[in-house]
Design an enzyme around this catalytic site. Structure first.
Site, PDB file in Angstrom:
ATOM      1  N   ARG A  92      -3.220   5.615   5.189  1.00  0.00           N
ATOM      2  CA  ARG A  92      -4.504   5.281   4.555  1.00  0.00           C
ATOM      3  C   ARG A  92      -4.252   4.781   3.121  1.00  0.00           C
ATOM      4  NH1 ARG A  92      -6.974   6.371  -0.052  1.00  0.00           N
ATOM      5  NH2 ARG A  92      -6.294   8.525   0.118  1.00  0.00           N
ATOM      6  N   HIS A 133      -3.048  16.140  -4.289  1.00  0.00           N
ATOM      7  CA  HIS A 133      -2.757  14.736  -3.965  1.00  0.00           C
ATOM      8  C   HIS A 133      -2.227  14.087  -5.242  1.00  0.00           C
ATOM      9  CE1 HIS A 133      -3.987  10.818  -1.900  1.00  0.00           C
ATOM     10  NE2 HIS A 133      -3.867  10.426  -3.159  1.00  0.00           N
ATOM     11  N   HIS A 168       0.040  11.073  -7.282  1.00  0.00           N
ATOM     12  CA  HIS A 168       0.710   9.775  -7.326  1.00  0.00           C
ATOM     13  C   HIS A 168       1.853   9.871  -8.334  1.00  0.00           C
ATOM     14  CE1 HIS A 168      -2.029   6.882  -5.100  1.00  0.00           C
ATOM     15  NE2 HIS A 168      -2.608   8.056  -4.949  1.00  0.00           N
ATOM     16  N   CYS A 185      -1.030   1.429  -7.449  1.00  0.00           N
ATOM     17  CA  CYS A 185      -2.254   1.598  -8.235  1.00  0.00           C
ATOM     18  C   CYS A 185      -2.791   0.205  -8.545  1.00  0.00           C
ATOM     19  CB  CYS A 185      -1.914   2.334  -9.526  1.00  0.00           C
ATOM     20  SG  CYS A 185      -3.268   2.385 -10.689  1.00  0.00           S
ATOM     21  N   ASN A 200       1.981   6.909  -4.126  1.00  0.00           N
ATOM     22  CA  ASN A 200       1.935   8.355  -3.899  1.00  0.00           C
ATOM     23  C   ASN A 200       3.349   8.928  -3.985  1.00  0.00           C
ATOM     24  OD1 ASN A 200      -0.418   7.140  -2.342  1.00  0.00           O
ATOM     25  ND2 ASN A 200      -0.887   9.290  -2.172  1.00  0.00           N
TER      26      ASN A 200
HETATM   27 ZN    ZN Z   1      -4.240   8.413  -3.658  1.00  0.00          ZN
END
Ligand code: ZN
Length: 309
Positions: A12, A208, A210, A241, A250
């Site tokens: 995703r 989560h 990055h 990004c 990520n």
């Molecule tokens: Zn993300």
């Protein structure tokens, strides 16, 4: 039994940053191969309007394929009630609804205020609860830009905590705190995740991160210290990004698994198999920025690969 859950989000977060359409077969075999490597939760798509991200126009087929993998938790990201309705229809196990803590980021992303998005979450919870028990997805409240925002800079910790509590009170089964643009550092992470954990009590929290500025795994360690036991990660660190072209995405799933397993924390993921998945997926994706140290350096001598997969 595992100590830490590793959630793959490359399908995703990674794919949404690739503008050319990735063939459905590649997405399906990616999910299948990671499942066979021991990954037990995959965010397989984003159910956004197709004109915004055509990459996910085959979401239905990918979801159906993933649902056939017995023992896999299939999650979908949704930006609004409409997406949640689609997700519930498709029969996903988990609906990850995302709100940006930063007002400007939320407006840029979904063209409405954070408050309006929070109110929408209540409707999503109601939608899920109206379904028969066996067909009721887990509802997750995700907070993007929880550690900083490219538009607003610092994001007040109090605001993150209030929103997390609000979503939990609205009926979130789980919460995700996301460092969407890689602004967090380990001290911030330890403080914020510790505070939200205390605020929420029994509601599980996923981190989560990055790796935009190289602090991804340091932040994982800080979150572990705060008691977090579930992490999102992306194969080959895909997921750049949009505000920092060329920046890493990520944290890479392979490096995350390597760190956790090296520390004696069981993930259930077989790293040799995972590295093989990476090779296949990277070959299929072609010219993309791939990240991750362990794929480049190889496993150290004496490293024991998990056998549970
Ligand atoms: Zn993300």
């Amino acid at each position: 039994m595992t100590d830490v859950s590793v959630h793959e989000v490359g399908t995703r977060d990674g794919l949404q940053s690739i503008s050319t359409f990735v063939p459905t077969e590649v997405k399906k075999s990616w999910c299948r191969a990671e499942f066979h490597a021991g990954v037990r939760e995959i965010e397989v798509c984003s159910l956004v309007p197709l004109k915004l991200i055509p990459q996910f126009s085959d979401a239905g087929e990918v979801v159906r394929h993933a649902l056939a993998l017995e023992g896999l938790t299939v999650a979908a990201l949704v930006p609004n009630l409409k997406g949640a309705e689609k997700a519930a229809e498709l029969g996903v196990h988990k609906i990850n609804y995302v709100i940006s803590v930063s007002e400007s980021h939320n407006r840029a992303n979904v063209r409405r205020s954070t408050e309006e998005s929070a109110a929408d979450f209540e409707r999503i919870v109601a939608l899920c609860r109206s379904r028969p028990k066996e067909a009721r997805p887990v509802v997750v409240g995700g907070l993007a830009t929880a550690l900083g925002c490219t538009m607003e800079g610092k994001v007040p910790e109090d605001r993150v905590r209030r929103l997390a509590v609000r979503l939990a009170e609205a009926g979130a089964d789980e919460i995700i705190l996301a460092d969407t643009v890689g602004y967090g550092d380990p001290a911030m992470v330890r403080r914020l995740f510790g505070a939200v954990t205390r605020d929420l009590g029994a509601v599980p929290i996923t981190a989560h991160f990055h790796d935009t500025r190289g602090l991804g795994l340091a932040n994982v360690l800080a979150a572990l210290d705060a008691g977090i036991r579930a992490f999102d990660a992306s194969l080959a660190g895909l997921g750049g990004c949009p505000y920092a072209p060329g920046a890493s995405g990520n944290i890479s799933t392979e490096d995350l698994v390597f760190m956790l397993e090296s520390m004696g924390l069981k993930t259930g993921v077989n790293l040799e198999k995972l590295l093989a998945v990476r090779r296949t997926v990277c070959a299929a994706l072609g010219d993309q920025p791939f990240h991750g140290a362990i794929a480049k350096a190889g496993l150290p001598k004496g490293f024991t690969v998990a056998t549970s997969a």
